[in-house]
Design a protein around this motif. Structure first.
Motif, PDB file in Angstrom:
ATOM      1  N   THR A  32      36.384  55.082  79.024  1.00  0.00           N
ATOM      2  CA  THR A  32      36.984  54.012  78.230  1.00  0.00           C
ATOM      3  C   THR A  32      38.418  53.715  78.668  1.00  0.00           C
ATOM      4  O   THR A  32      38.860  52.569  78.597  1.00  0.00           O
ATOM      5  N   ARG A  33      39.121  54.732  79.138  1.00  0.00           N
ATOM      6  CA  ARG A  33      40.513  54.555  79.587  1.00  0.00           C
ATOM      7  C   ARG A  33      40.581  54.108  81.058  1.00  0.00           C
ATOM      8  O   ARG A  33      41.644  53.796  81.560  1.00  0.00           O
ATOM      9  N   ARG A  34      39.412  54.078  81.715  1.00  0.00           N
ATOM     10  CA  ARG A  34      39.307  53.682  83.132  1.00  0.00           C
ATOM     11  C   ARG A  34      40.153  54.593  84.020  1.00  0.00           C
ATOM     12  O   ARG A  34      40.985  54.136  84.818  1.00  0.00           O
ATOM     13  N   LEU A  35      39.899  55.887  83.875  1.00  0.00           N
ATOM     14  CA  LEU A  35      40.632  56.897  84.638  1.00  0.00           C
ATOM     15  C   LEU A  35      39.736  57.604  85.651  1.00  0.00           C
ATOM     16  O   LEU A  35      40.030  58.726  86.061  1.00  0.00           O
ATOM     17  N   PHE A 148      42.167  64.442  65.795  1.00  0.00           N
ATOM     18  CA  PHE A 148      43.034  63.376  66.315  1.00  0.00           C
ATOM     19  C   PHE A 148      42.245  62.278  67.030  1.00  0.00           C
ATOM     20  O   PHE A 148      42.747  61.661  67.962  1.00  0.00           O
ATOM     21  N   LEU A 149      41.016  62.035  66.590  1.00  0.00           N
ATOM     22  CA  LEU A 149      40.174  61.063  67.282  1.00  0.00           C
ATOM     23  C   LEU A 149      40.744  59.653  67.211  1.00  0.00           C
ATOM     24  O   LEU A 149      40.750  58.934  68.213  1.00  0.00           O
ATOM     25  N   SER A 154      42.952  54.834  69.902  1.00  0.00           N
ATOM     26  CA  SER A 154      43.979  53.786  69.986  1.00  0.00           C
ATOM     27  C   SER A 154      44.636  53.760  71.358  1.00  0.00           C
ATOM     28  O   SER A 154      44.826  52.699  71.953  1.00  0.00           O
ATOM     29  N   VAL A 155      44.972  54.934  71.882  1.00  0.00           N
ATOM     30  CA  VAL A 155      45.602  55.013  73.204  1.00  0.00           C
ATOM     31  C   VAL A 155      44.609  54.641  74.304  1.00  0.00           C
ATOM     32  O   VAL A 155      44.967  53.992  75.287  1.00  0.00           O
ATOM     33  N   ALA A 162      49.175  50.872  70.441  1.00  0.00           N
ATOM     34  CA  ALA A 162      49.437  52.212  69.912  1.00  0.00           C
ATOM     35  C   ALA A 162      50.939  52.475  69.820  1.00  0.00           C
ATOM     36  O   ALA A 162      51.410  53.091  68.853  1.00  0.00           O
ATOM     37  N   ARG A 163      51.695  51.993  70.810  1.00  0.00           N
ATOM     38  CA  ARG A 163      53.158  52.149  70.755  1.00  0.00           C
ATOM     39  C   ARG A 163      53.747  51.362  69.581  1.00  0.00           C
ATOM     40  O   ARG A 163      54.699  51.818  68.940  1.00  0.00           O
TER      41      ARG A 163
END
Length: 271
Positions: A32-35, A148-149, A154-155, A162-163
C-alpha cells in the motif's frame, strides 16, 4: 502424512505459519505504501551483514538484521533529500551491501556451507533459534499493528494528511522501515535473499484482488501466504526441488488463478 512425525517438517510448518502472519502485516504496508523497490534494496543490502557476521564469527542473522536496519534508515534518509533520487539511494545501498558481503565471504577462511540457504532459502532446515526469532518478531509486529493500526494506515495512504493531523509521521516511517528490514532478515532462512521480497508482495497483491480494506487485506494475505507455503512444501517434497523457489512459484500460480477467477466473476456479472 508421515512427514508430520519429523521434527524438521514440524519446524517448517511453524515457520511457514509465523512467516505468513509476519509478512501479512508488513507486506500489506509495503504494497500500500509502494515500497517494493525499497524493500528489494534492503533485502540485497542485508547480504553485507551476513558477510560481516561470517568474517567476524558472529551470528549471520543478527548481524544481517543490524546491517539491514541501518541500510533501511540510510535509504529512508537519503531518499528524502532533494538532491538524491529514491532509486539512486536504493541502488547505492543495494550494491554496497552486496559488495561488502561478497568481499567478507571471500576473506573468510574455509568454506561457508550455509551460503546457499541464505541466498535461496531452505525452510526444511529452519532451526529452533530461527523459529524463536520469527515468533518474537511476529508478536511485536502483531501488537504494534493491533494498537497503532489507524496511524499506520494514515501514513501508508497519505502521509501529507497524516502530518496535518499532527501524527508522528517520521517516527512511524522509520519504525516501519526497521520492521521491514527485520522481517526480511527473519525470513531469509525460508526463501533466501533472492526471493525474500516475493513473500512480502505476492500474497498481498493476491488478497488485494478481492478486497480494498486494509484489515481484510492483512487477514487475506496471511491465509494466502500460509497456503502458498504449504503448496510449495508439497511441490518441493514431490519434485525434490528447493523449497524456497517452490513456495514462490506456487504463490505466483495462486495469484494467476485468483486473477483468472476474478475476471470470470466480473464477466459473469456483466452478462
Amino acid at each position: 502424512m508421515e512427514l508430520l512425525h519429523y521434527t524438521f517438517f514440524q519446524n517448517a510448518l511453524w515457520g511457514a505459519l509465523l512467516a505468513s502472519i509476519l509478512c501479512g502485516c508488513i507486506g500489506t504496508y509495503i504494497v500500500t505504501r509502494r515500497l517494493v523497490l525499497i524493500s528489494g534494496g534492503i533485502t540485497h543490502a542485508s547480504f553485507g551483514g551476513i558477510g560481516i557476521g561470517v568474517l567476524c564469527g558472529w551470528s549471520p542473522i543478527l548481524s544481517a538484521m543490524v546491517y539491514a536496519v541501518l541500510s533501511a534508515f540510510g535509504i529512508q534518509w537519503l531518499s528524502h533529500r532533494t538532491d538524491v533520487r529514491e532509486d539512486s539511494a536504493i541502488a547505492l545501498f543495494w550494491t554496497f551491501g552486496m559488495s561488502i558481503g561478497i568481499i567478507c565471504c571471500f576473506l573468510t577462511p574455509g568454506f561457508m556451507p550455509d551460503m546457499p540457504s541464505f541466498l535461496f532459502g531452505s525452510i526444511l532446515t529452519i532451526s529452533a533459534p530461527d523459529l524463536w526469532l520469527l515468533a518474537v518478531l511476529t508478536i511485536i509486529v502483531t501488537a504494534i499493528f493491533f494498537f497503532f493500526l489507524q496511524p499506520i494506515i494514515s501514513v501508508a495512504f497519505d502521509n501529507t494528511f497524516a502530518r496535518s493531523q499532527h501524527l508522528p509521521v517520521d517516527l512511524i516511517e522509520y519504525g516501519m522501515m526497521a520492521l521491514i528490514a527485520m522481517t526480511i532478515v527473519a525470513t531469509l532462512r525460508l526463501v533466501g535473499i533472492v526471493l525474500a521480497i516475493s513473500l512480502l508482495t505476492i500474497p498481498q497483491i493476491t488478497a488485494n484482488l478481492f478486497t480494498y480494506s486494509y484489515r481484510k487485506m492483512i487477514l487475506g494475505s496471511i491465509a494466502i501466504g500460509f497456503a502458498d507455503c504449504l503448496l510449495g512444501l508439497l511441490v518441493s517434497y514431490q519434485l525434490n526441488v528447493p523449497s524456497g523457489a517452490a513456495i514462490i512459484f506456487m504463490g505466483i500460480i495462486v495469484y494467476l488463478l485468483a486473477r483468472g477467477t476474478k475476471m470470470l466473476i466480473i464477466r459473469s456479472h456483466r452478462e
